[in-house]
Design a protein around this motif. Structure first.
Motif, short mmCIF file in Angstrom:
data_model
loop_
_atom_site.label_atom_id
_atom_site.label_comp_id
_atom_site.label_asym_id
_atom_site.label_seq_id
_atom_site.Cartn_x
_atom_site.Cartn_y
_atom_site.Cartn_z
N LEU A 165 0.83 -1.21 0.00
CA LEU A 165 0.00 0.00 0.00
C LEU A 165 0.86 1.26 0.00
O LEU A 165 0.56 2.22 -0.72
N ASN A 166 1.93 1.24 0.77
CA ASN A 166 2.80 2.42 0.82
C ASN A 166 3.50 2.66 -0.51
O ASN A 166 3.71 3.82 -0.92
N ARG A 167 3.88 1.58 -1.20
CA ARG A 167 4.51 1.75 -2.52
C ARG A 167 3.54 2.42 -3.49
O ARG A 167 3.93 3.29 -4.27
N LEU A 168 2.29 1.99 -3.46
CA LEU A 168 1.30 2.62 -4.34
C LEU A 168 1.08 4.08 -3.97
O LEU A 168 0.95 4.94 -4.85
N ARG A 169 1.02 4.35 -2.68
CA ARG A 169 0.83 5.74 -2.25
C ARG A 169 1.98 6.63 -2.69
O ARG A 169 1.79 7.76 -3.12
N GLU A 170 3.21 6.11 -2.58
CA GLU A 170 4.38 6.88 -2.99
C GLU A 170 4.35 7.19 -4.48
O GLU A 170 4.79 8.26 -4.92
N LYS A 171 3.80 6.25 -5.27
CA LYS A 171 3.71 6.44 -6.72
C LYS A 171 2.40 7.11 -7.13
O LYS A 171 2.13 7.25 -8.33
N GLU A 172 1.60 7.50 -6.13
CA GLU A 172 0.30 8.14 -6.36
C GLU A 172 -0.62 7.26 -7.22
O GLU A 172 -1.35 7.73 -8.07
N LYS A 173 -0.54 5.96 -6.97
CA LYS A 173 -1.43 5.01 -7.63
C LYS A 173 -2.52 4.58 -6.66
O LYS A 173 -2.33 4.60 -5.44
N LYS A 174 -3.64 4.16 -7.22
CA LYS A 174 -4.81 3.86 -6.39
C LYS A 174 -4.97 2.36 -6.17
O LYS A 174 -4.72 1.55 -7.06
N PHE A 175 -5.40 1.99 -4.97
CA PHE A 175 -5.80 0.62 -4.69
C PHE A 175 -7.30 0.56 -4.37
O PHE A 175 -7.84 -0.51 -4.12
N ALA A 176 -7.96 1.74 -4.36
CA ALA A 176 -9.40 1.80 -4.11
C ALA A 176 -10.04 2.74 -5.12
O ALA A 176 -9.56 3.86 -5.32
N ARG A 177 -11.11 2.26 -5.77
CA ARG A 177 -11.78 3.04 -6.80
C ARG A 177 -13.29 2.89 -6.66
O ARG A 177 -13.77 1.97 -5.99
N ILE A 178 -14.01 3.79 -7.33
CA ILE A 178 -15.46 3.72 -7.38
C ILE A 178 -15.87 2.87 -8.58
O ILE A 178 -15.39 3.08 -9.70
N TYR A 179 -16.76 1.91 -8.34
CA TYR A 179 -17.24 1.02 -9.39
C TYR A 179 -18.77 1.07 -9.45
O TYR A 179 -19.44 1.35 -8.45
N SER A 180 -19.29 0.78 -10.62
CA SER A 180 -20.74 0.75 -10.81
C SER A 180 -21.27 -0.65 -10.60
O SER A 180 -20.66 -1.63 -11.03
N VAL A 181 -22.42 -0.72 -9.94
CA VAL A 181 -23.14 -1.98 -9.74
C VAL A 181 -24.57 -1.77 -10.23
O VAL A 181 -25.18 -0.74 -9.94
N PHE A 182 -25.08 -2.72 -10.98
CA PHE A 182 -26.42 -2.60 -11.52
C PHE A 182 -27.32 -3.66 -10.88
O PHE A 182 -26.98 -4.83 -10.80
N MET B 284 -31.68 -4.46 -10.79
CA MET B 284 -33.05 -4.10 -11.18
C MET B 284 -33.05 -2.81 -12.00
O MET B 284 -33.87 -1.90 -11.80
N ASP B 285 -32.11 -2.73 -12.95
CA ASP B 285 -31.98 -1.57 -13.85
C ASP B 285 -31.57 -0.29 -13.13
O ASP B 285 -31.60 0.79 -13.73
N VAL B 286 -31.20 -0.36 -11.87
CA VAL B 286 -30.75 0.81 -11.13
C VAL B 286 -29.23 0.74 -10.99
O VAL B 286 -28.67 -0.29 -10.65
N LYS B 287 -28.58 1.86 -11.27
CA LYS B 287 -27.13 1.93 -11.16
C LYS B 287 -26.74 2.45 -9.77
O LYS B 287 -27.22 3.48 -9.33
N TYR B 288 -25.89 1.70 -9.10
CA TYR B 288 -25.34 2.10 -7.81
C TYR B 288 -23.83 2.27 -7.96
O TYR B 288 -23.22 1.73 -8.88
N GLU B 289 -23.25 3.00 -7.01
CA GLU B 289 -21.80 3.15 -7.01
C GLU B 289 -21.24 2.69 -5.67
O GLU B 289 -21.80 2.99 -4.61
N VAL B 290 -20.17 1.91 -5.75
CA VAL B 290 -19.55 1.36 -4.55
C VAL B 290 -18.04 1.55 -4.65
O VAL B 290 -17.49 1.74 -5.74
N ARG B 291 -17.39 1.50 -3.50
CA ARG B 291 -15.93 1.56 -3.51
C ARG B 291 -15.36 0.16 -3.35
O ARG B 291 -15.74 -0.58 -2.43
N GLY B 292 -14.47 -0.20 -4.27
CA GLY B 292 -13.83 -1.50 -4.23
C GLY B 292 -12.33 -1.37 -4.01
O GLY B 292 -11.71 -0.40 -4.46
#
Length: 270
Positions: A187-204, A206-214
């Motif tokens: 995790l620290n290596r990614l932080r030093e390189k300003e890379k992400k290990f957590a992002r927002i993803y879409s989940v569908f 019943m035709d409804v779009k939700y957003e979650v963090r993975g």
């Protein structure tokens, strides 16, 4: 049990979005609905990977250039996996987003002896919190090093294990040892390189779009062997049946772990 479906790629160079779990989830859901077995149409105790193959990156996503691409699907229920494979191989051709593929054969990963201390990597994002309509809780960032992160995933795991009906109250009560310890150096290596290990993803749903963090990170899990086996087969966190939270053993050679399974195209069409 973990199986791999090998597809022939008919239009090499075609692309999928970087995160394409919703495309695969829609395909697998459609396969189960078309199969018509009510026992499995809403079956939640399975998990699957992203589509694997030789890729190149562009602003559009992942362009696939290998002649074959692979999808890993796992579940503790072999009957469900056999049924799902049977339905997939009813199709000569499949459209996965922009990719045109044809199911060719299947492999099974050899069983692994899990212990109460395992090191895993995430081959799809782990989602610790559920999404709700018009609510930002599902997108909230939680430090993986905190007890809250581990506790949320413990609660999710126990709820899912209880809902299977496969474990007694005494067994569930005995599964109180559960701790996720992220690889802090990673995790620290990614932080030093300003890379992400957590992002927002879409989940569908019943035709409804939700957003979650993975979250995608390596970690050690301290838990009972039965819990380790459940998570290895069924995924960790929420929305596992939509392709989130798939785990694999760290530092494992994927080639040495497979053998041919009974569902090849030739066998199905005989």
């Amino acid at each position: 049990m973990r199986v791999r479906i090998i597809f022939k790629l008919k239009n090499r160079g075609a692309y999928l979005p970087f995160h394409h779990q919703h495309i695969l989830a829609q395909f697998l859901k459609g396969v189960l609905v078309k199969g018509g077995n009510e026992k499995y149409i809403h079956y939640p105790y399975f998990n699957f990977s992203g589509l694997k193959g030789q890729t190149k990156i562009s602003r559009n996503g992942l362009h696939y250039y290998s002649s074959l691409v692979t999808l890993v699907i796992s579940s503790a229920d072999q009957a469900f996996l056999d049924y799902l494979l049977e339905q997939v191989f009813e199709f000569d051709d499949v459209q996965l987003g922009n990719l045109e593929v044809s199911p060719m054969n299947t492999e099974v990963e050899k069983a692994i002896d899990l212990t109460d201390e395992m090191k895993f990597i995430c081959i799809s994002p782990v989602v610790p919190t559920k999404a709700a309509f018009n609510d930002t809780e599902g997108k909230r960032f939680i430090l993986p090093e905190t007890d809250e992160f581990s506790d949320l995933l413990y609660d999710s795991t126990m709820q899912r294990m209880e809902s299977t009906g496969l474990y007694t109250e005494a067994q569930l009560a005995s599964f109180n040892k559960f701790q996720i310890v992220p690889d802090v150096a990673y995790l620290n290596r990614l932080r030093e390189k300003e890379k992400k290990f957590a992002r927002i993803y879409s989940v569908f749903d019943m035709d409804v779009k939700y957003e979650v963090r993975g979250y995608t990170l390596p970690f050690k899990l301290y838990a009972a062997k039965e819990v380790q086996e459940f998570l290895f087969n069924c995924g960790l966190g929420n929305y596992t049946y939509k392709g989130f939270g798939m785990l694999d053993i760290a530092n494992a050679n994927p080639i040495d772990r497979t053998e041919q399974y009974s569902f090849s195209k030739e066998l199905v069409t005989v």
